[in-house]
Design a protein around this motif. Structure first.
Motif, PDB file in Angstrom:
ATOM      1  N   ILE A  65       0.754  -1.239  -0.037  1.00 17.55           N
ATOM      2  CA  ILE A  65      -0.119  -0.057  -0.122  1.00 17.55           C
ATOM      3  C   ILE A  65       1.025   1.296  -0.028  1.00 17.55           C
ATOM      4  CG2 ILE A  65      -1.644   1.337   1.471  1.00 17.55           C
ATOM      5  CD1 ILE A  65      -2.713  -1.579   2.394  1.00 17.55           C
ATOM      6  N   PHE A  66       1.899   1.154   0.786  1.00 18.32           N
ATOM      7  CA  PHE A  66       2.651   2.256   1.235  1.00 18.32           C
ATOM      8  C   PHE A  66       4.063   2.682   0.163  1.00 18.32           C
ATOM      9  CE2 PHE A  66      -0.040   1.917   4.577  1.00 18.32           C
ATOM     10  CZ  PHE A  66      -0.295   3.409   4.915  1.00 18.32           C
ATOM     11  N   TRP A  67       4.389   1.585  -0.511  1.00 21.58           N
ATOM     12  CA  TRP A  67       5.594   1.720  -1.529  1.00 21.58           C
ATOM     13  C   TRP A  67       5.248   1.120  -2.708  1.00 21.58           C
ATOM     14  CZ3 TRP A  67      10.213  -1.651  -1.650  1.00 21.58           C
ATOM     15  CH2 TRP A  67      11.288  -0.895  -2.373  1.00 21.58           C
ATOM     16  N   LYS A  68       5.079   2.043  -3.615  1.00 23.26           N
ATOM     17  CA  LYS A  68       4.520   1.481  -5.041  1.00 23.26           C
ATOM     18  C   LYS A  68       5.575   0.616  -5.601  1.00 23.26           C
ATOM     19  CE  LYS A  68       2.775   5.700  -6.472  1.00 23.26           C
ATOM     20  NZ  LYS A  68       2.679   6.876  -7.355  1.00 23.26           N
TER      21      LYS A  68
ATOM     22  N   VAL B 211      -0.438  -1.934 -12.025  1.00 22.62           N
ATOM     23  CA  VAL B 211      -0.538  -2.148 -10.695  1.00 22.62           C
ATOM     24  C   VAL B 211      -0.181  -0.916  -9.844  1.00 22.62           C
ATOM     25  CG1 VAL B 211       1.176  -3.358  -8.816  1.00 22.62           C
ATOM     26  CG2 VAL B 211       0.463  -4.584 -10.944  1.00 22.62           C
ATOM     27  N   GLN B 212       0.720  -0.119 -10.409  1.00 19.79           N
ATOM     28  CA  GLN B 212       0.972   1.279  -9.526  1.00 19.79           C
ATOM     29  C   GLN B 212      -0.292   2.137  -9.629  1.00 19.79           C
ATOM     30  OE1 GLN B 212       4.804   3.042 -10.155  1.00 19.79           O
ATOM     31  NE2 GLN B 212       5.769   1.461 -10.893  1.00 19.79           N
ATOM     32  N   ASP B 213      -1.122   2.110 -10.710  1.00 16.84           N
ATOM     33  CA  ASP B 213      -2.280   2.883 -10.909  1.00 16.84           C
ATOM     34  C   ASP B 213      -3.238   2.320  -9.723  1.00 16.84           C
ATOM     35  OD1 ASP B 213      -1.183   4.382 -12.647  1.00 16.84           O
ATOM     36  OD2 ASP B 213      -2.477   3.468 -14.230  1.00 16.84           O
ATOM     37  N   MET B 214      -3.207   0.856  -9.665  1.00 18.41           N
ATOM     38  CA  MET B 214      -3.974   0.225  -8.459  1.00 18.41           C
ATOM     39  C   MET B 214      -3.616   0.848  -7.164  1.00 18.41           C
ATOM     40  SD  MET B 214      -4.328  -3.669  -7.514  1.00 18.41           S
ATOM     41  CE  MET B 214      -3.769  -3.466  -5.976  1.00 18.41           C
ATOM     42  N   VAL B 215      -2.496   1.019  -6.986  1.00 18.18           N
ATOM     43  CA  VAL B 215      -1.781   1.314  -5.421  1.00 18.18           C
ATOM     44  C   VAL B 215      -2.443   2.655  -5.135  1.00 18.18           C
ATOM     45  CG1 VAL B 215      -0.141   1.783  -4.107  1.00 18.18           C
ATOM     46  CG2 VAL B 215      -0.005  -0.191  -5.587  1.00 18.18           C
TER      47      VAL B 215
ATOM     48  N   MET C 170       0.657  11.646 -10.091  1.00 21.73           N
ATOM     49  CA  MET C 170      -0.221  11.953  -9.253  1.00 21.73           C
ATOM     50  C   MET C 170      -0.479  13.279  -9.423  1.00 21.73           C
ATOM     51  SD  MET C 170      -0.796  10.918  -5.376  1.00 21.73           S
ATOM     52  CE  MET C 170       0.223   9.606  -5.237  1.00 21.73           C
ATOM     53  N   GLU C 171      -1.679  13.627  -9.330  1.00 21.09           N
ATOM     54  CA  GLU C 171      -2.216  15.129  -9.101  1.00 21.09           C
ATOM     55  C   GLU C 171      -1.558  15.916  -8.180  1.00 21.09           C
ATOM     56  OE1 GLU C 171      -6.185  16.329  -9.709  1.00 21.09           O
ATOM     57  OE2 GLU C 171      -6.631  14.028 -10.033  1.00 21.09           O
ATOM     58  N   LYS C 172      -1.280  16.962  -8.125  1.00 19.27           N
ATOM     59  CA  LYS C 172      -0.829  17.826  -6.849  1.00 19.27           C
ATOM     60  C   LYS C 172      -1.566  17.727  -5.649  1.00 19.27           C
ATOM     61  CE  LYS C 172       2.935  20.358  -6.737  1.00 19.27           C
ATOM     62  NZ  LYS C 172       3.577  20.570  -8.305  1.00 19.27           N
ATOM     63  N   SER C 173      -2.889  17.912  -6.028  1.00 19.83           N
ATOM     64  CA  SER C 173      -3.786  17.896  -4.783  1.00 19.83           C
ATOM     65  C   SER C 173      -3.711  16.823  -4.266  1.00 19.83           C
ATOM     66  CB  SER C 173      -5.217  18.430  -5.004  1.00 19.83           C
ATOM     67  OG  SER C 173      -5.889  17.438  -5.504  1.00 19.83           O
ATOM     68  N   MET C 174      -3.715  15.560  -4.995  1.00 19.60           N
ATOM     69  CA  MET C 174      -3.882  14.189  -4.501  1.00 19.60           C
ATOM     70  C   MET C 174      -2.317  13.843  -3.321  1.00 19.60           C
ATOM     71  SD  MET C 174      -6.355  12.780  -4.708  1.00 19.60           S
ATOM     72  CE  MET C 174      -7.172  14.469  -4.291  1.00 19.60           C
TER      73      MET C 174
END
Lengths: 591, 83
Positions: free
Chosen positions: A501-504, A572-576, B1-5
């Protein structure tokens, strides 16, 4: 009314309730079967999680264990509650957003690998099986003590009941019976605890009474804990509240065991899957809060009850003659939870530190000069003559405090509720690991909804039978295998889910090698120290706490190997990234 | 990832680190490492270290989970990612 009638009445009424609930919650699809349709309200999920979590051991044995350990009992108290902070902050919201059916589902998808899925499902089955065997045994023991049926008959009654409501209702049936079981078990635990607290200290809240002065007897006006320390020292025990004295566990070991239990709690699949059943991420966060409140009610009462019972037992029994001992002493002597070996033949019960004889009591069937049950065990050379089993603290408290029969019957129903609710949650994990993760996800992707539901139910039946088998024929190492459950859960699931979860950058290769080395080390150490007689060689850490080291190894290996291998695919990175954002957590889907 | 995210995620991580530090403080530091030192102080009939180890840490755990729920509820709305 006699105790026997009360017990049949109350236990019968609770069983009828569970069956009624299960029938009205029966399910027709896999989503209902695995995650209760994903629509459980947070408050109900909190209660169900608490019942799922608190086992026969928490209910029956924990207070007694703490009563004899004093301070060091804190490792169970903090270990089995602190894990919920980890769950609420690090796992539950994200796994809910991920929204699949099982823990191996997450591991398999996040690490884009069937091999990772298989490693995870083997761990899930192993952890849950070791745990469930103890629960079925617990059901049998409660039956035999309170209803005077054979332990094995008790196990079989428990098996039939669990199969009925878990098989028909799946997760939905389990959830709503667990809600009822929580209510039964917490009432059964609190009523005697409040009564004994009021009697000894004048305070109704055991958490307050625990730190108050005694109102009666020879130590009236003195603090309960000071008195326990004093009595302890007089009789040669360690002081109740002081830590790390001679003969007790060193600090590093208490630290490691507490950590292992916390992390193991957060990594146990039957606890994690409860958070798949709520409708939203927000609901997952708040239901972790409800769960811990409901657990904390029992967990803050248990050490108080332990101290009250320890005081009462020591005070009443120490240096009285067997002939004048209260009648409950003789009643519990019949069950073998108490035993007295009059080593110096003076007819007086001498209670001192140390085991009175070797092993569990084995009675010869003869009565001694004072009428006591004679023992065949070999005496030890200390002065102690009294054997007290941990379980007696909860089971006998109502009798010691002279509470009415219906309270004693309620305790029996509470013990059964604790054991059955935990067993059902574990059986669902085993059933879903095989029918969903193995059969549907790996063997037959084309299986129809109906076929998968049928297989889920068949697997539930097989799991119940295997658990029942181990309940009737407990392997000699039942007590030892509990160390496995927590050690393996902390050395396997916790690190790979948190990193997932915390490390892509965490990769398939990293996770698999991390799990294998973490589990490998932990298993090797436990087998060495528990079964091969090797002394704990790693920083004096006992096998119960070695999962902490296994977890660190898993983290280190996963990180190093991940950095040396190609980054995970973009999908997978998008899923995370998507699991990190609460919005859009629809009901759990079956892709 | 967007800035706000990214900002959302960073705020979440900050909450986590702070709350988990308190979690470690009450259990491991007060309840285990410095238990004997804290036992010199008393809370009613409880030696303080013993109280943290067998009672206090559990109460704090409950409060921490509630705090995280409330903080995240506000944060989700602020960044418009709530459900």
């Amino acid at each position: 009314m006699s105790l026997q009638i009360w017990t049949y009445l109350i236990v019968g009424a609770t069983f009828a309730l569970y069956i009624g609930i299960a029938w009205s919650a029966r399910v027709k699809d896999t989503k209902g079967f695995y995650v209760a349709g994903g629509g459980v309200p947070p408050l109900a999920n909190g209660m169900a999680t608490a019942a799922d979590w608190m086992s026969a051991a928490s209910f029956i044995s924990m207070s007694g264990m703490i009563a004899f350990m004093g301070y060091a009992g804190c490792m169970y108290l903090m270990g089995w509650t602190g894990g919920y902070v980890l769950l609420a902050l690090l796992l539950a919201p994200y796994l809910r957003k991920f929204g699949k059916f099982t823990v191996p589902d997450f591991v398999g998808d996040r690490y884009y690998s069937s091999a990772a899925r298989v490693v995870a499902l083997v761990c899930a089955i192993f952890v849950s099986l070791t745990y469930v065997a103890g629960q079925m045994r617990g059901v049998g023991i409660v039956f035999s003590r309170f209803l005077e049926v054979d332990v094995n008959t008790g196990v079989i009654i428990g098996m039939v009941l669990v199969f009925f409501y878990a098989g028909i209702g799946g997760m939905k049936g389990i959830t709503w019976t667990q809600v009822a079981q929580y209510c039964v078990l917490i009432t059964a635990f609190l009523v005697p605890a409040i009564a004994i607290s009021a009697k000894l200290t004048g305070h109704f809240l055991p958490q307050i009474g625990f730190g108050s002065t005694l109102v009666d007897g020879p130590h009236s006006g003195k603090y309960l804990l000071d008195t326990l320390n004093q009595i302890g020292t007089d009789l040669g025990f360690a002081e109740y509240t002081s830590a790390f004295g001679a003969g007790s566990k060193p600090m590093i070991d208490v630290f490691a065991i507490t950590m292992c239990l916390m992390v193991g709690t957060a990594g146990l699949p039957h606890v994690i899957i409860r958070f798949y059943t709520v409708p939203t991420v927000r609901a997952a966060r708040i239901s972790a809060f409800y769960a811990l409140i409901f657990i904390a009610i029992l967990y803050t009462t248990a050490p108080a009850l332990g101290a009250f019972a320890r005081y009462t037992l020591t005070n009443v029994l120490s240096d009285t003659t067997y002939a004048t001992a209260p009648s409950w002493f003789k009643n519990w002597e019949k069950t073998g939870l108490l035993a007295w070996m009059d080593k110096n033949n003076d007819g007086v019960i001498t209670y001192r530190a140390g085991a009175p004889f070797k092993g569990k009591p084995v009675f010869s069937g003869e009565a001694g000069p004072a009428g006591q049950r004679m023992l065949k065990n070999e005496a030890t050379d200390n002065a102690n003559e009294l054997y007290i089993d941990n379980d007696i603290m909860v089971l006998a408290t109502p009798e010691i405090s002279q509470l009415p029969n219906w309270v004693i019957a309620l305790v029996a129903a509470g013990g059964l509720a604790a054991a059955l609710s935990t067993a059902a949650g574990l059986l669902l994990v085993i059933s879903s690991a095989i029918s969903h993760d193995l059969y549907y996800r790996i063997i037959n992707r084309e299986a129809s909804e109906q076929k998968r539901l049928a297989i889920g139910r068949i697997m539930m039946g097989i799991a119940v039978m295997v658990a029942g088998y181990f309940g009737i024929n407990p392997p000699g190492f039942v007590a030892q295998v509990v160390a496995f459950a927590f050690g393996l859960a902390s050395a396997s699931f916790f690190p790979v889910i948190v990193l997932g979860i915390f490390w892509k950058r965490a990769t398939r290769e990293g996770a698999i090698s991390g799990m294998v080395t973490g589990i490998g080390f932990t298993m090797f150490y436990i087998v060495q120290t528990k079964f091969m007689g090797v002394a704990p060689w790693f920083m004096n850490i006992s096998p119960e706490g070695i999962g902490t080291v296994g977890m660190l190894i898993n983290f280190a290996v996963t990180i190093v190997v991940s950095l040396c291998t190609a980054a995970p695919p973009a999908a997978v990175q998008d899923m995370v990234e998507s699991v990190r954002i609460p919005r859009g957590a629809g009901a759990a889907v079956d892709h | 990832m967007e800035k706000s995210m990214q900002r959302y995620w960073k705020a979440n991580l900050t909450y986590m680190v702070v709350l988990l530090s308190i979690w470690a403080l009450v259990s491991y530091v007060f309840g285990i490492i410095f238990v004997n030192e804290l036992n010199a102080f008393h809370l009613g009939g409880f030696p303080l270290g013993f109280w943290f180890a067998q009672q206090g840490s559990i109460f704090v755990f409950v409060i921490l989970i509630l705090a995280y729920f409330l903080l995240m509820d506000r944060l989700d709305k602020k960044f418009d990612v709530h459900e």
